[in-house]
Design a protein around this motif. Structure first.
Motif, PDB file in Angstrom:
ATOM      1  N   GLY A 108       0.791  -1.214   0.000  1.00  0.00           N
ATOM      2  CA  GLY A 108       0.000   0.000   0.000  1.00  0.00           C
ATOM      3  C   GLY A 108       0.826   1.268   0.000  1.00  0.00           C
ATOM      4  N   VAL A 109       2.109   1.134   0.257  1.00  0.00           N
ATOM      5  CA  VAL A 109       3.027   2.271   0.291  1.00  0.00           C
ATOM      6  C   VAL A 109       3.486   2.612  -1.122  1.00  0.00           C
ATOM      7  N   LYS A 110       3.580   3.913  -1.428  1.00  0.00           N
ATOM      8  CA  LYS A 110       4.250   4.354  -2.649  1.00  0.00           C
ATOM      9  C   LYS A 110       5.502   5.089  -2.212  1.00  0.00           C
ATOM     10  N   SER A 111       6.652   4.516  -2.498  1.00  0.00           N
ATOM     11  CA  SER A 111       7.915   5.110  -2.075  1.00  0.00           C
ATOM     12  C   SER A 111       8.619   5.797  -3.232  1.00  0.00           C
ATOM     13  N   ILE A 112       9.141   6.976  -2.945  1.00  0.00           N
ATOM     14  CA  ILE A 112       9.966   7.721  -3.895  1.00  0.00           C
ATOM     15  C   ILE A 112      11.308   7.930  -3.213  1.00  0.00           C
ATOM     16  N   ILE A 113      12.361   7.367  -3.781  1.00  0.00           N
ATOM     17  CA  ILE A 113      13.661   7.479  -3.141  1.00  0.00           C
ATOM     18  C   ILE A 113      14.578   8.384  -3.968  1.00  0.00           C
ATOM     19  N   ILE A 114      15.374   9.174  -3.275  1.00  0.00           N
ATOM     20  CA  ILE A 114      16.258  10.151  -3.901  1.00  0.00           C
ATOM     21  C   ILE A 114      17.679   9.927  -3.406  1.00  0.00           C
ATOM     22  N   SER A 115      18.646   9.867  -4.329  1.00  0.00           N
ATOM     23  CA  SER A 115      20.062   9.711  -3.963  1.00  0.00           C
ATOM     24  C   SER A 115      20.243   8.548  -3.000  1.00  0.00           C
ATOM     25  N   SER A 116      19.707   7.403  -3.379  1.00  0.00           N
ATOM     26  CA  SER A 116      19.692   6.260  -2.475  1.00  0.00           C
ATOM     27  C   SER A 116      19.956   4.971  -3.236  1.00  0.00           C
ATOM     28  N   ASN A 117      19.872   3.852  -2.520  1.00  0.00           N
ATOM     29  CA  ASN A 117      20.000   2.529  -3.114  1.00  0.00           C
ATOM     30  C   ASN A 117      18.760   1.717  -2.811  1.00  0.00           C
ATOM     31  N   LYS A 118      18.374   0.884  -3.748  1.00  0.00           N
ATOM     32  CA  LYS A 118      17.277  -0.051  -3.541  1.00  0.00           C
ATOM     33  C   LYS A 118      17.800  -1.430  -3.156  1.00  0.00           C
ATOM     34  N   LEU A 119      19.029  -1.724  -3.536  1.00  0.00           N
ATOM     35  CA  LEU A 119      19.617  -3.045  -3.376  1.00  0.00           C
ATOM     36  C   LEU A 119      20.995  -2.948  -2.734  1.00  0.00           C
ATOM     37  N   ALA A 120      21.369  -3.984  -2.005  1.00  0.00           N
ATOM     38  CA  ALA A 120      22.709  -4.017  -1.426  1.00  0.00           C
ATOM     39  C   ALA A 120      23.767  -4.034  -2.528  1.00  0.00           C
ATOM     40  N   SER A 121      23.435  -4.618  -3.664  1.00  0.00           N
ATOM     41  CA  SER A 121      24.385  -4.724  -4.775  1.00  0.00           C
ATOM     42  C   SER A 121      24.695  -3.378  -5.425  1.00  0.00           C
ATOM     43  N   GLU A 122      23.905  -2.348  -5.136  1.00  0.00           N
ATOM     44  CA  GLU A 122      24.127  -1.036  -5.729  1.00  0.00           C
ATOM     45  C   GLU A 122      25.195  -0.227  -4.987  1.00  0.00           C
ATOM     46  N   PHE A 123      25.630  -0.699  -3.832  1.00  0.00           N
ATOM     47  CA  PHE A 123      26.683   0.008  -3.118  1.00  0.00           C
ATOM     48  C   PHE A 123      28.006  -0.122  -3.861  1.00  0.00           C
ATOM     49  N   PRO A 124      28.799   0.946  -3.919  1.00  0.00           N
ATOM     50  CA  PRO A 124      30.127   0.837  -4.541  1.00  0.00           C
ATOM     51  C   PRO A 124      31.026  -0.078  -3.722  1.00  0.00           C
ATOM     52  N   ARG A 125      31.980  -0.702  -4.390  1.00  0.00           N
ATOM     53  CA  ARG A 125      32.832  -1.695  -3.735  1.00  0.00           C
ATOM     54  C   ARG A 125      33.608  -1.125  -2.550  1.00  0.00           C
ATOM     55  N   HIS A 126      34.067   0.133  -2.660  1.00  0.00           N
ATOM     56  CA  HIS A 126      34.894   0.675  -1.582  1.00  0.00           C
ATOM     57  C   HIS A 126      34.114   0.836  -0.281  1.00  0.00           C
ATOM     58  N   LEU A 127      32.798   1.020  -0.361  1.00  0.00           N
ATOM     59  CA  LEU A 127      32.003   1.116   0.860  1.00  0.00           C
ATOM     60  C   LEU A 127      31.809  -0.253   1.500  1.00  0.00           C
ATOM     61  N   LYS A 128      31.770  -1.287   0.672  1.00  0.00           N
ATOM     62  CA  LYS A 128      31.594  -2.646   1.192  1.00  0.00           C
ATOM     63  C   LYS A 128      32.769  -3.080   2.059  1.00  0.00           C
ATOM     64  N   VAL A 129      33.937  -2.474   1.851  1.00  0.00           N
ATOM     65  CA  VAL A 129      35.125  -2.794   2.658  1.00  0.00           C
ATOM     66  C   VAL A 129      34.863  -2.535   4.133  1.00  0.00           C
ATOM     67  N   PHE A 130      34.065  -1.500   4.414  1.00  0.00           N
ATOM     68  CA  PHE A 130      33.813  -1.126   5.799  1.00  0.00           C
ATOM     69  C   PHE A 130      32.958  -2.151   6.541  1.00  0.00           C
ATOM     70  N   ARG A 131      32.368  -3.102   5.816  1.00  0.00           N
ATOM     71  CA  ARG A 131      31.670  -4.193   6.492  1.00  0.00           C
ATOM     72  C   ARG A 131      32.655  -5.023   7.307  1.00  0.00           C
ATOM     73  N   HIS A 132      33.863  -5.148   6.786  1.00  0.00           N
ATOM     74  CA  HIS A 132      34.888  -5.958   7.439  1.00  0.00           C
ATOM     75  C   HIS A 132      35.823  -5.132   8.317  1.00  0.00           C
ATOM     76  N   PHE A 133      35.887  -3.833   8.044  1.00  0.00           N
ATOM     77  CA  PHE A 133      36.744  -2.938   8.825  1.00  0.00           C
ATOM     78  C   PHE A 133      35.905  -1.733   9.279  1.00  0.00           C
ATOM     79  N   PRO A 134      35.073  -1.918  10.305  1.00  0.00           N
ATOM     80  CA  PRO A 134      34.144  -0.869  10.741  1.00  0.00           C
ATOM     81  C   PRO A 134      34.831   0.220  11.572  1.00  0.00           C
TER      82      PRO A 134
END
Length: 215
Positions: free
Chosen positions: A78-104
């Protein structure tokens, strides 16, 4: 006039929407609530959804707010979402940000130190206008760093792989934090930065009006 619910970006508040022309709707800005210990992004999103009384609301989310709006749309058709400057999927994150998953590193840096890197934020966000830069500085200064640290961890652990049908994505080609080439946005704003609700407010306002009035 219909109510439209706005969720700001990480560490920000309703001031990031201040430059938009929202005269066509009744904007309602959703304030942050405290996160539970080790709470996931998805779980937090649904607790935030409980603050919205409408059964079929329009929800506009910027950056982190867009990820929350994605989860709301995924769980509630029932929700209509409009997203701005965001990601819909985890796969849309750039690789360099994913590094911080392992080095927080963000977990061990004092919040006061994070606030001092204001010039780095405006550079990453692509803010060039002096007035808008000053606004970002103030927003950062007012941020709850405990909440910011939780949110960064929740974002890095977010593993969404489903794009709900009830979502529209607006993205800028000048987004340095979440590059548009990794997204599949329906609306592309030429030169739009990560905070293009400030520097491309006129264009964003027109698109929002079209999307909201045609719902």
């Amino acid at each position: 006039m219909d109510k439209v619910y706005f969720i700001s970006g990480l560490g920000a508040d309703k001031r990031v929407f201040a430059y938009l022309d929202l005269s066509f709707c009744e904007p309602v800005h959703i304030d942050w609530i405290d996160a539970e210990q080790d709470e996931s992004l998805a779980h937090y999103a649904m607790r935030l959804r409980e603050l919205i009384p409408e059964k079929n609301p329009v929800i506009v989310g910027l950056s982190f707010g867009g990820m929350l709006a994605t989860e709301m749309a995924k769980k509630d058709p029932g929700v209509k979402s409009i997203i701005i400057s965001s990601n819909k999927l985890a796969s849309e994150f750039p690789r360099h940000l994913k590094v911080f998953r392992h080095f927080p590193f963000h977990k061990v840096i004092p919040g006061s130190a994070l606030k001092r890197y204001q010039k780095a934020y405006t550079s990453i966000f692509g803010v060039k206008n002096p007035e808008q830069r000053k606004l970002i500085y103030q927003i950062v200064a007012d941020s709850d760093m405990k909440f910011v640290k939780w949110a960064v961890t929740a974002i890095l652990k977010w593993d969404n792989a489903i794009v709900p049908e009830n979502i529209v994505h607006i993205h800028g080609t000048g987004d340095r934090l979440l590059p548009y080439k990794r997204t599949k946005a329906q609306y592309i704003i030429q030169g739009g930065s990560h905070v293009m609700t400030l520097d491309k407010a006129d264009e964003i306002s027109v698109i929002l009006r079209q999307l909201i009035e045609s719902k």
